[in-house]
Design an enzyme around this catalytic site. Sequence first.
Site, mmCIF file in Angstrom:
data_model
loop_
_atom_site.group_PDB
_atom_site.id
_atom_site.type_symbol
_atom_site.label_atom_id
_atom_site.label_comp_id
_atom_site.label_asym_id
_atom_site.label_seq_id
_atom_site.Cartn_x
_atom_site.Cartn_y
_atom_site.Cartn_z
ATOM 1 N N LYS A 177 19.171 2.186 -25.426
ATOM 2 C CA LYS A 177 18.271 1.122 -24.966
ATOM 3 C C LYS A 177 19.057 -0.111 -24.508
ATOM 4 O O LYS A 177 20.232 -0.273 -24.808
ATOM 5 C CB LYS A 177 17.277 0.758 -26.069
ATOM 6 N N ARG A 211 14.929 8.383 -33.822
ATOM 7 C CA ARG A 211 14.469 8.976 -32.558
ATOM 8 C C ARG A 211 15.609 8.823 -31.559
ATOM 9 O O ARG A 211 16.035 7.713 -31.263
ATOM 10 C CB ARG A 211 13.231 8.247 -32.055
#
Length: 231
Positions: A177, A211
């Site tokens: 991210k 995740r």
Amino acid sequence: GKMIEDGAAILDIGGQSTRPRSALISADEELKRVVPIINAISKTFPDIFISIDTFYAVVAASAIEAGAHIVNDISAGKMDAAMISTVANLQVPYIAMHMKGTPQTMQHHCVYEDVVREVLDYCIERLDVCRKAGIKDVIIDPGFGFSKNKIQNFQLLKNLAVFNMLECPLLVGFSRKSMIYQTLNIKPEEALNGTTVLQTLALTQGAHILRTHDVKEAMEIITLWKNFASA
């Protein structure tokens, strides 16, 4: 197949991008994309847990029918009024994530007086809604990168341990991210090492589920962490 070989416990299947400013697709289109895949995976790998990543109740129900086990909703029931009661009726675990706005608008909603307190308050409120509706197993995801800027993401990670008061499993998603690649001034595909660092920091604060896109590396972190924790 490779993710399963590498040790993934849960496969998260989604039919639309939830990145900032991604285009919204309909429930019908999402169904066409995910149901055949879930059918195929559940037949080929009957022992793997499948989560359906959707904010549409109708997609959640069809996916569970097709062989999925868990509903993963980035909106925690706020984008489809039927979602909470649907999941309660299905009697499956529910991953409720924190986000303000929608993926299309969330980057305009990075305004908090106290990001940790406000995300925690939101999770308390959503957990209460889930429990009252009859959802037994709720997993909380603080929503790293969703309606949060870089500083807020790090503040949330630094204080992640406060979410243990919810007494729910905590799921975190940092994988490649922008909080990693923008901070390090690298490309997303170069962010594996940074992902590992943040996942490790999250485990030290009580995160239960990672995740990730890089399963083998995440499994290595978990194995090393377990050895460290039990030493």
